[in-house]
Design an enzyme around this catalytic site. Sequence first.
Site, PDB file in Angstrom:
ATOM      1  N   SER A 139       0.822  -1.207   0.000  1.00 46.04           N
ATOM      2  CA  SER A 139       0.000   0.000   0.000  1.00 46.04           C
ATOM      3  C   SER A 139       0.860   1.263   0.000  1.00 46.04           C
ATOM      4  O   SER A 139       1.662   1.463  -0.904  1.00 46.04           O
ATOM      5  CB  SER A 139      -0.943  -0.053   1.208  1.00 46.04           C
ATOM      6  OG  SER A 139      -1.916   0.938   1.142  1.00 46.04           O
ATOM      7  N   HIS A 162      -2.642  -1.250  -4.698  1.00 48.51           N
ATOM      8  CA  HIS A 162      -4.107  -1.187  -4.796  1.00 48.51           C
ATOM      9  C   HIS A 162      -4.565   0.258  -4.692  1.00 48.51           C
ATOM     10  O   HIS A 162      -3.803   1.136  -4.276  1.00 48.51           O
ATOM     11  CB  HIS A 162      -4.755  -2.044  -3.700  1.00 48.51           C
ATOM     12  CG  HIS A 162      -4.440  -1.591  -2.300  1.00 48.51           C
ATOM     13  ND1 HIS A 162      -4.952  -0.433  -1.750  1.00 48.51           N
ATOM     14  CD2 HIS A 162      -3.657  -2.124  -1.340  1.00 48.51           C
ATOM     15  CE1 HIS A 162      -4.522  -0.277  -0.523  1.00 48.51           C
ATOM     16  NE2 HIS A 162      -3.717  -1.296  -0.250  1.00 48.51           N
TER      17      HIS A 162
END
Length: 252
Positions: A139, A162
């Site tokens: 992330s 993501h």
Amino acid sequence: MTEENKKKQEHSRGNGGKNDREDRDEREKKEQSEEHKDERIQQTGQITLNENVEHHTIHLLSIIGEIEGHDNLSSNSKTTKYEHILPQLAAIEDSKDIQGVLVILNTMGGDVEAGLAIAEMLASLSKPTVSLVLGGSHSIGVPIAVSTDYSYIVPTGTMVIHPVRMNGTVIGVPQTFDYFKSIQDRITGFVCRHCKVEQERFEELMMETGVLTKDVGTILVGEEAVENGIIDEVGGIDKAIRRLHLMIEMKG
């Protein structure tokens, strides 16, 4: 025994006592230094590496667990507190002694603003910097991993790419989605400026639906992160430290 020999013997005994005291003081200083290092590692996950043959002074910075933002996380969670990291990076930049920075990452991600702040600070350091992804850099850990001058990932290391997510209540209005898009563009822009991945490819990885179960995004393992142009090279701590020493020598 002549008077001269007596004086020599007394002088020798005096020097012996002095040497013993110096040796004892040296041992005590070394023990205190080791205790300080252990305490520093335990409290901040940081340490200064300065016992190498090159005589370089390197600051080791670890980004571990979840990156904590403005809200305190549970005491049971391992966290990296950005309010500790940012002043330390400023001190590193201001230091005449520290010559390089090694960043070790094993993070699940965390607060977007805090993660980007750390990444921007690392990217703006004038000292040579190298990052090493161990375990994972997921992330918002991705921008931190690519913010250094050179980056490594171990063969089993992972990176999860993501879209931005938010917990809690979200107001379902166009302005909210515009805000999400703005944050996403900031992350994408930073990553693409600091590594070799093309923006189109990075967005493809981010929006992939067939890799993560019940989620959107991509997991890259070791060499895959290098093949996609996000990380520079597969390697471990030996390569990372050797590269940093080389960069320090080149900087002169």
